[in-house]
Design a protein around this motif. Structure first.
Motif, short mmCIF file in Angstrom:
data_model
loop_
_atom_site.label_atom_id
_atom_site.label_comp_id
_atom_site.label_asym_id
_atom_site.label_seq_id
_atom_site.Cartn_x
_atom_site.Cartn_y
_atom_site.Cartn_z
N GLY A 219 51.86 41.61 69.28
CA GLY A 219 50.58 41.38 68.62
C GLY A 219 49.66 40.52 69.44
N THR A 220 48.46 40.38 68.94
CA THR A 220 47.47 39.55 69.62
C THR A 220 47.55 38.13 69.07
OG1 THR A 220 46.12 41.50 69.46
CG2 THR A 220 45.09 39.54 70.39
N PHE A 221 47.63 37.19 69.96
CA PHE A 221 47.75 35.79 69.59
C PHE A 221 46.36 35.25 69.28
CE2 PHE A 221 47.97 31.30 70.65
CZ PHE A 221 49.18 30.92 70.10
N ARG A 222 46.22 34.68 68.10
CA ARG A 222 44.92 34.09 67.76
C ARG A 222 45.14 32.64 67.35
NH1 ARG A 222 41.99 38.58 64.10
NH2 ARG A 222 41.94 40.20 65.69
N ALA A 223 44.70 31.76 68.19
CA ALA A 223 44.86 30.35 67.88
C ALA A 223 43.92 29.97 66.75
CB ALA A 223 44.55 29.53 69.12
N SER A 224 44.29 28.95 66.02
CA SER A 224 43.45 28.51 64.92
C SER A 224 42.38 27.57 65.46
CB SER A 224 44.30 27.81 63.88
OG SER A 224 43.53 26.90 63.17
N ARG A 225 41.19 27.71 64.92
CA ARG A 225 40.09 26.86 65.36
C ARG A 225 40.27 25.44 64.83
NH1 ARG A 225 35.15 29.48 66.91
NH2 ARG A 225 35.73 31.45 65.99
N GLU A 226 40.92 25.35 63.66
CA GLU A 226 40.98 24.08 62.95
C GLU A 226 42.17 23.25 63.36
OE1 GLU A 226 38.48 23.81 60.13
OE2 GLU A 226 37.80 25.17 61.69
N ASN A 227 43.23 23.91 63.76
CA ASN A 227 44.49 23.22 63.91
C ASN A 227 45.17 23.69 65.18
OD1 ASN A 227 47.08 22.29 63.73
ND2 ASN A 227 47.24 22.69 61.53
N TYR A 228 45.31 22.79 66.14
CA TYR A 228 45.81 23.25 67.44
C TYR A 228 47.30 23.55 67.42
CZ TYR A 228 47.88 18.68 68.38
OH TYR A 228 48.64 17.57 68.34
N LEU A 229 47.96 23.18 66.33
CA LEU A 229 49.40 23.44 66.28
C LEU A 229 49.71 24.73 65.52
CD1 LEU A 229 50.75 19.88 65.54
CD2 LEU A 229 50.94 21.19 67.64
N GLU A 230 48.69 25.45 65.19
CA GLU A 230 48.92 26.64 64.38
C GLU A 230 48.19 27.83 64.98
OE1 GLU A 230 49.18 26.18 59.95
OE2 GLU A 230 47.41 27.45 60.13
N ALA A 231 48.80 28.99 64.81
CA ALA A 231 48.16 30.21 65.29
C ALA A 231 48.67 31.38 64.46
CB ALA A 231 48.50 30.45 66.75
N THR A 232 47.96 32.47 64.54
CA THR A 232 48.45 33.68 63.89
C THR A 232 48.58 34.77 64.93
OG1 THR A 232 46.20 34.28 63.39
CG2 THR A 232 47.44 33.25 61.63
N ASN A 252 56.94 26.66 69.05
CA ASN A 252 56.89 28.04 68.60
C ASN A 252 55.71 28.79 69.20
OD1 ASN A 252 59.18 27.71 67.14
ND2 ASN A 252 58.12 27.39 65.20
N LEU A 253 54.65 28.04 69.47
CA LEU A 253 53.51 28.68 70.13
C LEU A 253 53.87 29.03 71.57
CD1 LEU A 253 50.51 26.48 68.95
CD2 LEU A 253 51.43 28.51 67.90
N ASN A 254 54.75 28.25 72.12
CA ASN A 254 55.34 28.51 73.43
C ASN A 254 54.33 28.98 74.48
OD1 ASN A 254 57.20 28.74 75.38
ND2 ASN A 254 58.47 30.28 74.37
N ARG A 255 53.36 28.18 74.71
CA ARG A 255 52.42 28.35 75.83
C ARG A 255 51.56 29.60 75.74
NH1 ARG A 255 56.40 28.51 80.53
NH2 ARG A 255 57.87 29.03 78.92
N ALA A 256 51.47 30.20 74.57
CA ALA A 256 50.56 31.33 74.44
C ALA A 256 49.15 30.78 74.30
CB ALA A 256 50.92 32.17 73.23
N VAL A 257 48.19 31.49 74.84
CA VAL A 257 46.80 31.06 74.77
C VAL A 257 46.04 32.13 73.98
CG1 VAL A 257 44.75 30.52 76.13
CG2 VAL A 257 47.00 29.86 76.95
N HIS A 258 44.99 31.71 73.31
CA HIS A 258 44.18 32.60 72.49
C HIS A 258 43.92 33.94 73.16
CE1 HIS A 258 41.42 33.63 69.38
NE2 HIS A 258 40.42 33.81 70.23
N GLU A 259 44.15 35.00 72.42
CA GLU A 259 43.90 36.37 72.86
C GLU A 259 44.94 36.95 73.80
OE1 GLU A 259 39.73 37.17 73.81
OE2 GLU A 259 39.74 37.65 71.69
N ASP A 260 46.02 36.24 74.06
CA ASP A 260 47.11 36.85 74.82
C ASP A 260 47.78 37.90 73.94
OD1 ASP A 260 46.66 35.22 76.90
OD2 ASP A 260 48.36 33.89 76.57
#
Lengths: 928, 245
Positions: A219-232, A252-260
């Motif tokens: 899937g596409t990694f989407r970081a949260s704008r509000e919370n740097y420890l959370e992503a969908t 758990n985010l394991n170095r993924a960056v937004h939109e990877d």
């Protein structure tokens, strides 16, 4: 020419197969250095500079060409690239190896080693070859590689070789270049030092296996704008329902960056969490605070409610990185003399990046661009390198650049390759141009546009025919005549997709020569056009329609106001004016008919800035004014678009490019219906027609602005209109215009979709020939995807530009109080609209460091009760507007309540709010 | 999809050729003593053998005999070892039958069949190794074999394939290029008159481009003619030396 051949044996997955391929080595590949007698003119394409610039390197004082190896080229081209210095041999080293530099893979040698050796052989060949042509110049080729072994071997073979770092350091003239080197070299040896924070990413082959078997999800990694420890992570499955997986916690985010594009593993159900509502920004300077992070993560988890739990997972590997250069600012390290600093991107979804620079103090307070190079397992932040300094924060040009970059708007000047496809000036219509073209220069055509418009893409005419009917023509600039399919100009326009209009700047889709000159239908010059000509009766019923490429000569370029004036003034009776009057009359009938069919007239507050002509600072804000002539032009454009859509769909049912506007789901209207109900009005939303009617009826004599507010709300309920390919979809309906079919035909200068439509129409009427991509529905669908994306981004960029100028405006204006209407009521805030400026803002009732007021929110009516005052939607309030510059990177307009007065919450109109104003003042002082 | 790049930015194809260049052609005539005529050709890695018998009396049912001209009988087969994966049936499948018919059409147009009424000419072609352009190789081999047999022809029949990639016409496609799935055209040309003996294409190609592809194929076919002509002259020279002694 065919000299020798070689056989490659290869096995494929599955059965072992012997593949025999032959390979011709060439003796006609030139070295690319101009004036080389040995390979006289054998080279095509890019050429080396005759006399390489003197880069003033202390390592090699003589002029030289650089030959970087593939890895250096890949990783450093962005950072240290200076045109002309690289020798472009890498490309000619690929498969069609030149006879003299061909290298066969040896037994036991892997492909990489073979390639390295091939590059060395090429470097050697180049050195010997260049010696032959210019003994006196001592031209040299310097081999740049970051691979130690490769470098050693090269030096053994007598090739001057350096690592990239050595070479760049030796450039005495440009010391700042060293900062721009991508820091890749450290990655390998750093692993031993420091704690390992992250688990390892799995290799791609394992990920693919896992995805196939279903253990991992892609899937596409989407970081949260509000919370740097959370992503969908959005999992795009085969089925319709896209799944969303929550990731929480750094590990758990394991170095993924937004939109990877990532692979995630679902955690067992007992570890599932709920999306937290906490706002967390990464602020710590000390990067080894892993314990603290863990503590923070625990905070997130406490609030979990059984029902709210959502599928939770962790990233096991990255399938594709989607890194790009990021804009942002440097947060200078607290430690003096430190060269390592953290960089904070403007986009909150991007983690902070560690960069190494010696010019930190020079970069402080400036917008810079940084690229990520890598993210080692033991590092809290990704490593990156400095790319470019954009300029001072708050500076207009810098901010424009930033918003263009952040919205991915291609805005570089057009390349030479693109410009080479422009027609040569002076340009005039030739006989060849007139082939398949009708001469309509005798018609009295005129254009009506906003003032100051230089890209005029439409013109109109109307005349009475002998049989008493009216002939109406819409003439659209024939851009497809100049932009031929497939060439660099076409590709660049397709990539840009649309012209982006910012407050003080226009980012053209096509070069200016076309947009403001050859394709602009200016008055009193011959121009090529694509005409759509109807024969109508006086009831505006279409009797006949025809399309033709034409040549026109516009008799006047009017503004909306000028055209309106001509129509209104009884004294004027010339040909243009009668033509305009005819058009206006027909447009009114057309509009009425369209509205009867259920077309929506929506409203959105649009503002226009009055710019200071010297400084380009906004001096006044004004909402756009609409005249009859605006809607006159619009009406005929709609008619042309619909006629063309019908024609191209009839001709190409599978690959017509159309535009649709899906009907919004009923749930979208809830807010509108509720809002109207609170004012005792009924809005029906079952069809577009009933919505339009009920909006028309929704009027309140005591509250004239209510109707506009309702229309603004209705606009917010709508879906996005999109381009699509007719063969890939079966719902063509345009909801807003109440038309069964629609496309874009009338603005080819600023929209690429129109160019495609022009080409389709030209083929349909036999005026032009087709090409394979035009009739490939998959390619067309891909194109639509890009166009939709570019249009969305252009809109966002436009809004951002307006927002920025609004800030500038209020900065100069100081603090003002204005009347506003409540547009939405939220749980802890109200969204208000200030009609005077068309400005929308949020008034928060909960602030940090202040006692929380008593808030009661009622979802049914929507209303919000604060202490004893109740706010309903559409209530009139008075707010104070000021500029909040406490966060330099995200300056914003802040609004606070003035009326009705609530003790402790509203502020009085004249006392300035100290804690907001302070940073603003500080900044001013510094500026002085 | 990032498929194989068939034509690089520099204008080279996967095997190092430019768009209009042929693969290396080598050919020999008179490879079998028993047959009336025979030839062997290599076009790159495509290798084909052609054998000609006749003109002779009609074999089998006499009803097939034509009163005014000779019957041309073509049979195509490809060796089981000719492709990467071993083939099951060397001949008799639909593709072979079709190829046989195409060859027959081609040579009926080229051979002066009216000189031999009520007789039969057999052309057997076998592909030993297939690497693209099998039809072209078969026609070229068969031309040489027919010449070797001394059967009168209007002209050489020279064949070549052409494809279309990135708005460029490519001559003489190799297997890799064929497998990529673009349009492919096979042309058999009588070079002296410029007449077309056979033209075949079964993919979609816009008519605007047809001319350029056809032109590329025709140019390549003329190049093939130059080479075949050289082979024939060489063969005749060698034969005459032997006769002269």
């Amino acid at each position: 020419m065919l000299k020798s051949k070689t056989f490659l044996k290869k096995t494929r997955a599955g059965g072992v197969m012997k593949i025999v391929r032959e390979h011709y080595l060439r003796d006609d590949i030139g070295c690319g250095a101009p004036g080389c007698a040995a390979c006289d003119g054998a080279h095509e394409g890019p050429v080396l500079e005759p006399q390489p610039l003197d880069p003033a390197s202390s390592l090699c004082p003589r002029p030289h060409y650089l030959l970087p190896d593939t890895n250096v080229l890949l990783h450093q081209i962005l950072s240290v690239w200076r045109p002309g210095t690289w020798a472009s041999v890498a490309s000619s080293l690929r498969l069609p190896g030149s006879l003299e530099t061909y290298v066969e893979q040896e037994q036991g040698e892997n492909a990489n080693d073979r390639n390295d050796r091939a590059i060395r052989v090429a470097a050697k060949w180049y050195n010997e070859h260049l010696k032959k042509i210019s003994a006196e110049n001592h031209l040299q080729v310097i081999f740049i590689t970051n691979d130690k072994k490769n470098k050693e071997k090269a030096i053994e073979e007598g090739i001057p070789a350096f690592t990239c770092e050595e070479y760049v350091k030796s450039l005495t003239a440009n010391p700042e270049l060293i900062d721009r080197l991508a820091c890749l070299s450290e990655e390998g040896n750093e692993i031993e030092s420091g704690r390992i924070i992250f688990s390892e990413h799995l290799p791609l082959s394992k990920l693919q296996q896992g995805i196939k078997s279903g253990t991992y999800l892609q899937g596409t990694f989407r970081a949260s704008r509000e919370n740097y420890l959370e992503a969908t992570v959005w999992v795009h499955g085969d089925t319709e329902d896209d799944k969303e997986i929550i990731l929480q916690g750094l590990k758990n985010l394991n170095r993924a960056v937004h939109e990877d594009i990532v692979a995630v593993e679902l955690l067992p159900k007992n570890q599932w969490v709920a999306p937290s509502s906490v706002v967390l920004h990464d602020e710590g300077q000390n990067e080894d605070d892993v314990e603290k992070e863990e503590e923070r993560e625990r905070i997130l988890k406490t609030a979990a409610n059984e029902k709210m739990l959502k599928p939770t997972g962790r990233v096991v590997g990255i399938i594709k990185r989607n890194w790009r250069p990021y804009c942002g600012m440097l947060s200078k390290s607290d430690i003096k003399e430190s060269r390592r600093h953290l960089f904070t991107p403007a986009d909150r979804r991007i983690p902070r990046i560690r960069i190494e620079t010696r010019q930190a103090s020079a970069l402080e307070g400036r917008r810079i661009i940084v690229a990520i190079d890598g993210w080692p397992r033991n590092s809290r932040y990704p490593n990156g390198h400095f790319v470019k300094n954009l300029g001072d924060v708050g500076d207009k040009e810098t901010e424009t650049e930033v918003l263009l970059l952040e919205h991915d708007v291609p805005h570089q000047p057009f390349s030479q390759a693109v410009l080479s496809f422009l027609p040569k000036m002076p340009w005039s219509i030739t006989e060849k141009d007139m082939k398949n073209r009708e001469d309509l220069r005798h018609l009295c055509v005129c254009s009506v546009d906003p003032p100051g418009c230089t890209d005029i893409d439409d013109a109109l005419h109307c005349r009475e025919l002998e049989n008493g009917n009216l002939e109406v023509g819409v003439h659209i600039a024939d851009v497809s005549h100049f932009i031929r399919p497939g060439n660099a100009l076409d590709q660049e326009s397709a990539r840009r997709g649309t012209t982006v209009y910012l407050c003080e700047k226009r980012i053209d889709m096509v070069p200016e020569l076309l947009s403001s000159n050859l394709c602009s239908l200016r008055c009193n010059v011959d121009r090529l056009a694509f005409s759509c000509i109807w024969e109508m009766n006086h009831n505006a019923e279409i009797l006949k329609v025809r399309f033709t490429k034409s040549a026109i000569n516009s008799k006047a370029s009017l503004t909306y106001a000028e055209a309106q004036m001509r129509i209104d003034s009884a004294a004027m009776n010339d040909e243009i004016t009668t033509s305009l009057r005819g058009l206006n009359k027909l447009a009114k009938i057309l509009k009425k008919r369209r509205i009867e069919k259920g077309a929506l007239t929506l409203s959105s507050p649009e503002v226009r800035f009055h710019m200071d002509s010297e400084t380009h600072d906004p001096i006044d804000l004004q909402t756009k004014e609409l005249r009859e002539t605006n809607s006159m032009v619009e009406e005929f454009m709609l008619l042309a678009n619909i006629s063309v859509a019908k024609k191209i769909h009839e001709e190409f049912s599978e690959h017509a490019l159309l535009r649709k506007h899906p009907a919004p789901p009923p749930s979208n209207y809830e807010i509108l219906v509720k809002a109207a109900k609170s004012k005792n009005l009924e809005i029906k939303t079952d069809t577009a027609k009933s919505l339009a009617d009920s909006l028309d009826r929704a009027d309140s004599p005591t509250f004239p602005y209510l109707n506009t507010l309702l229309r603004i709300l209705a606009t917010r309920c709508m879906m996005q209109a999109v381009y699509f390919c007719s063969g890939m979809d079966n719902d063509f309906h345009h909801y807003g215009l109440a038309s069964p079919i629609y496309t874009h035909f009338t603005s080819p200068i600023r929209r690429y979709a129109d160019i495609i439509v022009h080409r389709l129409l030209a083929v349909a009427i036999g005026a032009d020939c087709t090409y394979p991509e035009l009739t490939d529905k998959h390619k067309l669908a891909d194109l639509c995807k890009n166009l939709n994306f570019r249009h969305k981004m252009a809109q966002y960029a436009q809004r951002a530009s307006v927002a920025f100028h609004t800030q500038l405006f209020f900065k100069s204006k100081g603090i003002v109080s204005e009347e506003a209407y409540i547009l939405f009521v939220r749980k802890n805030a109200i969204v208000v609209l200030i009609p005077k400026y068309g400005l929308e803002g949020t008034v928060f009732f909960e602030e940090k460091d202040k006692p929380k007021p008593r808030l009661i929110y009622d979802d049914e009516i929507p209303s919000l009760k604060i202490e004893d005052t109740v706010f309903h939607i559409f209530d009139k309030v008075k707010v104070k507007i000021m500029l909040d510059s406490s966060n330099l990177q995200h300056q914003k307009i802040r609004m606070s309540l003035v009326e009705p007065q609530i003790p402790g919450i509203s502020i009085s109109a004249d006392t300035p709010n100290m804690d907001i104003d302070e940073p603003e003042r500080k900044k001013k002082k510094r500026e002085k | 999809m990032a498929g194989l790049e068939l034509l690089s930015d520099q204008g080279y194809r996967v095997d190092g050729r430019r768009a209009g260049e042929l693969r290396k052609i080598q050919a020999r005539m008179g490879v079998f003593a028993q047959a009336d005529g025979s030839a062997y050709i290599e076009q790159g890695n495509t290798k084909a053998l052609a054998v000609v018998y006749g003109p002779h009396e009609i074999r089998g049912s006499r009803a097939r005999a034509l009163p005014d001209r000779a019957l041309v009988n073509c049979q195509y087969s490809s060796a089981t070892f000719s492709t990467g994966e071993r083939k099951r049936r060397p001949h008799g499948d639909r593709k072979s039958c079709e190829m046989g018919l195409q060859l027959r059409q081609t040579f009926e147009a080229a051979i002066l069949t009216q000189l031999h009424p009520r007789s039969q000419i057999d052309i057997y072609v076998q592909v030993l190794q297939a690497d693209g352009g099998t039809y072209a190789a078969c026609v070229n081999a068969a031309t040489l074999a027919v010449l070797d047999a001394g059967v009168p022809m209007r002209d050489f029949v020279c064949a070549c394939s052409a494809g279309f990639v990135d708005s460029t016409a490519l001559a003489d496609l190799s297997h890799v290029e064929e497998a990529a799935g673009g349009p492919q055209l096979a042309l058999a040309l009588l070079p002296a008159s410029g007449q077309i003996a056979l033209l075949e294409m079964d993919a979609r190609l816009h008519e605007d481009h047809l001319e350029s592809v056809l032109e590329a194929a025709a140019r390549a076919a003329r190049d093939v003619h130059t080479l075949l002509d050289r082979v024939v002259r060489q063969h005749v020279r060698e034969a005459s030396v032997l006769l002269g002694d």
